[in-house]
Structures are given as C-alpha cells and as structure tokens.
Design an enzyme around this catalytic site. Sequence first.
Site, PDB file in Angstrom:
ATOM      1  N   CYS A 146       0.833  -1.213   0.000  1.00  0.00           N
ATOM      2  CA  CYS A 146       0.000   0.000   0.000  1.00  0.00           C
ATOM      3  C   CYS A 146       0.865   1.260   0.000  1.00  0.00           C
ATOM      4  CB  CYS A 146      -0.914  -0.017   1.227  1.00  0.00           C
ATOM      5  SG  CYS A 146      -2.023   1.389   1.289  1.00  0.00           S
ATOM      6  N   CYS A 161       0.708   4.814   6.908  1.00  0.00           N
ATOM      7  CA  CYS A 161       0.102   4.613   8.228  1.00  0.00           C
ATOM      8  C   CYS A 161       1.103   3.852   9.122  1.00  0.00           C
ATOM      9  CB  CYS A 161      -1.193   3.821   8.102  1.00  0.00           C
ATOM     10  SG  CYS A 161      -2.290   4.455   6.811  1.00  0.00           S
ATOM     11  N   CYS A 185       0.701   0.114  10.229  1.00  0.00           N
ATOM     12  CA  CYS A 185       0.176  -0.897   9.308  1.00  0.00           C
ATOM     13  C   CYS A 185       1.227  -1.794   8.655  1.00  0.00           C
ATOM     14  CB  CYS A 185      -0.647  -0.229   8.213  1.00  0.00           C
ATOM     15  SG  CYS A 185      -1.507  -1.470   7.209  1.00  0.00           S
ATOM     16  N   CYS A 201     -16.238  -9.093   6.138  1.00  0.00           N
ATOM     17  CA  CYS A 201     -15.618  -7.825   5.758  1.00  0.00           C
ATOM     18  C   CYS A 201     -14.406  -8.072   4.866  1.00  0.00           C
ATOM     19  CB  CYS A 201     -15.200  -7.067   7.011  1.00  0.00           C
ATOM     20  SG  CYS A 201     -14.353  -5.523   6.643  1.00  0.00           S
ATOM     21  N   CYS A 219     -19.381  -6.125   4.315  1.00  0.00           N
ATOM     22  CA  CYS A 219     -18.681  -4.875   4.616  1.00  0.00           C
ATOM     23  C   CYS A 219     -17.428  -4.847   3.750  1.00  0.00           C
ATOM     24  CB  CYS A 219     -18.304  -4.858   6.093  1.00  0.00           C
ATOM     25  SG  CYS A 219     -17.350  -3.402   6.581  1.00  0.00           S
ATOM     26  N   CYS A 248     -18.919   2.136   9.145  1.00  0.00           N
ATOM     27  CA  CYS A 248     -18.138   1.467  10.181  1.00  0.00           C
ATOM     28  C   CYS A 248     -16.893   2.321  10.365  1.00  0.00           C
ATOM     29  CB  CYS A 248     -17.777   0.049   9.734  1.00  0.00           C
ATOM     30  SG  CYS A 248     -16.643  -0.786  10.870  1.00  0.00           S
ATOM     31  N   ARG A 304     -17.323  -2.641  18.280  1.00  0.00           N
ATOM     32  CA  ARG A 304     -16.592  -3.861  17.892  1.00  0.00           C
ATOM     33  C   ARG A 304     -15.246  -3.972  18.569  1.00  0.00           C
ATOM     34  NH1 ARG A 304     -19.376  -6.010  13.678  1.00  0.00           N
ATOM     35  NH2 ARG A 304     -20.816  -4.456  12.892  1.00  0.00           N
TER      36      ARG A 304
HETATM   37  N1  SAM Z   1      -6.570   0.488   3.249  1.00  0.00           N
HETATM   38  C1  SAM Z   1      -7.840   0.687   3.796  1.00  0.00           C
HETATM   39  C2  SAM Z   1      -7.885   1.777   4.838  1.00  0.00           C
HETATM   40  O1  SAM Z   1      -6.860   2.099   5.407  1.00  0.00           O
HETATM   41  O2  SAM Z   1      -8.965   2.284   5.096  1.00  0.00           O
HETATM   42  C3  SAM Z   1      -8.454  -0.577   4.375  1.00  0.00           C
HETATM   43  C4  SAM Z   1      -7.622  -1.564   5.155  1.00  0.00           C
HETATM   44  S1  SAM Z   1      -6.869  -0.961   6.657  1.00  0.00           S
HETATM   45  C5  SAM Z   1      -5.779  -2.283   7.066  1.00  0.00           C
HETATM   46  C6  SAM Z   1      -8.202  -1.016   7.839  1.00  0.00           C
HETATM   47  C7  SAM Z   1      -7.915  -0.552   9.249  1.00  0.00           C
HETATM   48  O3  SAM Z   1      -7.165  -1.529   9.957  1.00  0.00           O
HETATM   49  C8  SAM Z   1      -7.102   0.707   9.423  1.00  0.00           C
HETATM   50  O4  SAM Z   1      -7.865   1.858   9.267  1.00  0.00           O
HETATM   51  C9  SAM Z   1      -6.616   0.576  10.861  1.00  0.00           C
HETATM   52  O5  SAM Z   1      -7.494   1.254  11.738  1.00  0.00           O
HETATM   53  C10 SAM Z   1      -6.636  -0.921  11.114  1.00  0.00           C
HETATM   54  N2  SAM Z   1      -5.292  -1.447  11.348  1.00  0.00           N
HETATM   55  C11 SAM Z   1      -4.309  -1.599  10.436  1.00  0.00           C
HETATM   56  N3  SAM Z   1      -3.185  -2.087  11.010  1.00  0.00           N
HETATM   57  C12 SAM Z   1      -3.461  -2.256  12.317  1.00  0.00           C
HETATM   58  C13 SAM Z   1      -2.703  -2.708  13.433  1.00  0.00           C
HETATM   59  N4  SAM Z   1      -1.427  -3.065  13.307  1.00  0.00           N
HETATM   60  N5  SAM Z   1      -3.294  -2.754  14.649  1.00  0.00           N
HETATM   61  C14 SAM Z   1      -4.591  -2.359  14.785  1.00  0.00           C
HETATM   62  N6  SAM Z   1      -5.349  -1.927  13.769  1.00  0.00           N
HETATM   63  C15 SAM Z   1      -4.796  -1.859  12.555  1.00  0.00           C
HETATM   64  C1  DTB Z   2     -10.873  -2.415  11.817  1.00  0.00           C
HETATM   65  O1  DTB Z   2     -11.068  -1.360  12.434  1.00  0.00           O
HETATM   66  N1  DTB Z   2     -10.047  -3.388  12.205  1.00  0.00           N
HETATM   67  C2  DTB Z   2      -9.982  -4.435  11.226  1.00  0.00           C
HETATM   68  C3  DTB Z   2     -11.061  -4.008  10.209  1.00  0.00           C
HETATM   69  N2  DTB Z   2     -11.466  -2.717  10.678  1.00  0.00           N
HETATM   70  C4  DTB Z   2     -10.755  -3.939   8.766  1.00  0.00           C
HETATM   71  C5  DTB Z   2      -8.600  -4.600  10.669  1.00  0.00           C
HETATM   72  C6  DTB Z   2      -7.552  -4.870  11.722  1.00  0.00           C
HETATM   73  C7  DTB Z   2      -6.244  -5.114  11.060  1.00  0.00           C
HETATM   74  C8  DTB Z   2      -5.178  -5.510  12.030  1.00  0.00           C
HETATM   75  C9  DTB Z   2      -3.859  -5.716  11.381  1.00  0.00           C
HETATM   76  C10 DTB Z   2      -3.812  -6.812  10.360  1.00  0.00           C
HETATM   77  O2  DTB Z   2      -4.295  -7.939  10.620  1.00  0.00           O
HETATM   78  O3  DTB Z   2      -3.246  -6.594   9.293  1.00  0.00           O
HETATM   79 FE1  SF4 Z   3      -2.744   1.178   3.414  1.00  0.00          FE
HETATM   80 FE2  SF4 Z   3      -2.587   0.003   5.772  1.00  0.00          FE
HETATM   81 FE3  SF4 Z   3      -2.945   2.621   5.647  1.00  0.00          FE
HETATM   82 FE4  SF4 Z   3      -4.948   0.948   4.877  1.00  0.00          FE
HETATM   83  S1  SF4 Z   3      -4.097   1.187   6.934  1.00  0.00           S
HETATM   84  S2  SF4 Z   3      -4.231   2.801   3.832  1.00  0.00           S
HETATM   85  S3  SF4 Z   3      -3.731  -0.732   4.020  1.00  0.00           S
HETATM   86  S4  SF4 Z   3      -1.131   1.505   4.933  1.00  0.00           S
END
Ligand code: SAM
Ligand code: DTB
Ligand code: SF4
Length: 330
Positions: A58, A62, A65, A102, A134, A194, A266
């Site tokens: 991506c 973030c 992530c 989802c 979702c 959500c 959630r």
């Molecule tokens: N790329 C899209 C976005 O950012 O909206 C969708 C996927 S993203 C992985 C969805 C959510 O997962 C993020 O907004 C974040 O709140 C959560 N997330 C990602 N990495 C995480 C982590 N290491 N621990 C907890 N939540 C995480």
């Molecule tokens: C949300 O708030 N948490 C979920 C879902 N929406 C998409 C994602 C959590 C991702 C945690 C890190 C991972 O497994 O990559």
């Molecule tokens: Fe990309 Fe992860 Fe950020 Fe979603 S949370 S926009 S997958 S870097």
Amino acid sequence: MTNTQSPIRHNWSAEEAQALYNQPFPDLLYQAQTTHRANFNAHEVQRSTLLSVKTGGCPEDCAYCPQSAHYKTGVERHSVLPKDVVRAKALQAKESGSTRFCMGAAWREVKDGKDFDAIVDLVQEVHGLGLEVCCTLGMLTESQAARLRDAGCYAYNHNLDTSPEYYGEIISTRTYEDRLRTLDNVRKAGMTVCCGGIVGMGESPNDRLGLLVQLANQEVHPESVPLNMLVRVEGTPLAEGASVDPLEFVRLVATARIMMPTSMVRLSAGRMEMSDEMQALCFVAGANSVFAGEKLLTTPNPGDDHDNKLMKRLGMHYRENKECSQSIAA
Ligand code: SAM
Ligand code: DTB
Ligand code: SF4
C-alpha cells in the site's frame, strides 16, 4: 432522544467525554451496561469475519500498518483474490457462525477499472450467500460508493484512527479531511458506516476521547465502531511502543457505548493480547461484536475454539443472522 438510558446526542464536548471516562470505574460500567441493555440484548455478540482480498504494497504510510509499502514487515503481497477462493472463505465464515463478512484491500483509494469491477463482483457473490457485507478499500468517490451499495454492500469501514490533533503523527500521506470526505460519500450512497480507531499508538487518553467526540458528533453515529488495540508489527515505526492499560481500554469501550448508545461497538484488533477477563469486562462495558477466526487481515486472532469456549464461560452467545440487516434502502 430515543428510549435509551443515555440520549442520542451529537454535540459532545471534550470535557463531557473526559468527565464520563474519568468516573469511578463501577459508575462508568453501570452507566454503560444500563445504556447497553436499553438498546441491545446484553448476552449477544455479533461475529464478523475479515478477509484480506488484496494484501500489501500500500502506498500510504500509516505507521501502524503491516501492509504499507513504506515498511519492511514480511507481509506476503497478493492482488485481488479469485471469486471461488473468496466464496469458500465466506461460506466457511458463515458455517462457523459469522453473520458479517468484511473484505479489506490495501489501497489508498479505489480506482475504477478491472480491480474495482472484481470487488463489485465479490460483493455480489458474498451478499448472495446471505451475509452482511462490509468492505474497506480506502478512499471512495460517491459514484463508487453507489456501485458498492447496488452490489449489496451493507457497510463501509473507514477509520478516523485517532484525534485530529494526533493524526499527523501517524499518517502523512492523507488528511483527516480526506477520511471525512469518504465517510460522507458512504453516507450519501446509503451504506452504513463502520468507523473507529486504534489505541496504543503513543496517543494520550484525551486523543482517544477526541476520536470518540469526532465519531459521536457526526450527523448520524457510525452504525459500527471498531475499537482496535494496536497489533505491534515488527518493521513498522510503532513496533516498540508501550502496551495499553487494559482497564483504560475498558473505560474507552464504556465511554463509546454511552456516547453512541445504538451503535455496534466492535472489539477489533488486539484480542491476542487481551485476557479473557479483559474481554469479559469489555462486553460488560457494551462491546457487542468481535472479529472472529484465526486471522484478522494479516495478523493472528484468537481462533474459534478459544472464542466459543469464552462465550460459553460467559453464558453469552453469537447473534443469529437478521434478514433486515442485509437489505439497504436505496
Ligand atoms: N486500506 C484501507 C484503509 O486504510 O482504510 C483498508 C484496510 S486498513 C488495514 C483497515 C484498518 O485496519 C485501518 O484503518 C486501521 O485502523 C486498522 N489497522 C491496520 N493495522 C493495524 C494494526 N497493526 N493494529 C490495529 N489496527 C490496525
Ligand atoms: C478495523 O477497524 N479493524 C480491522 C477491520 N477494521 C478492517 C482490521 C484490523 C487489522 C489488524 C492488522 C492486520 O491484521 O493486518
Ligand atoms: Fe494502506 Fe494500511 Fe494505511 Fe490501509 S491502513 S491505507 S492498508 S497503509
């Protein structure tokens, strides 16, 4: 105002949220549980299953992530999964008791074309299986949102993550306003929202409450509020952060329940690090959904055996599918 123990409000101040959060623990939990019971069956938890349909690489930065291309985390990348693979996962999720499915994609934004067409097809397929669908695909235009809705997408996940003040410490490649714009497009299309955030990124308790104020002061409360406890992934800038005080997390859940009485709260990422006792307190505080199965998007999650046992120990059960939640008014 509705028939809730806490009224539906959209004008919360930071001070009011802080006063709620800082009450003596028994008073906070009592108020949250009373609010919860006025709006939900307090024994019931919705099970939602996540599937990463497009993983890694991506362009966003973030800091939490594992899927950001800016960090070396070892996540295996793949492009949009074929329909038969997704169908099999969705069926498996349904069989194990999930009512919501989802699909997540590691995109900054949805781009029209082959990939989005494939996602629309996946939404149609999963909707056809009788699951509440979702999606979380990054930023979305109004017309893309309408296409997802028409395909049977019930909810769109797009998190604000933290307070507007702390946001810049975590993400530099897009703004809070960008996120709000997408949420607006989702609403305009008639999907449910959500939207939640992450705790444990070095933010202060007031940043956490600042996020709740943002969510609760939207014109319509998000129907679903995911509260994630950071999963610290090696290679990300937040890998070495301090862990969250479990009782502070429970306080946040309770405060979310009181500020958004009719939303699904959630219990999302981070359950591997939560004791059963902490999760039990979260349910008492008003959490009424979990992400189930052995994997979130890319990281581990307690499996079904563990969760089923916990439900049994608590005398609680998973929510059955409700027909009404699958159809969206156009
Ligand atoms: N790329 C899209 C976005 O950012 O909206 C969708 C996927 S993203 C992985 C969805 C959510 O997962 C993020 O907004 C974040 O709140 C959560 N997330 C990602 N990495 C995480 C982590 N290491 N621990 C907890 N939540 C995480
Ligand atoms: C949300 O708030 N948490 C979920 C879902 N929406 C998409 C994602 C959590 C991702 C945690 C890190 C991972 O497994 O990559
Ligand atoms: Fe990309 Fe992860 Fe950020 Fe979603 S949370 S926009 S997958 S870097």
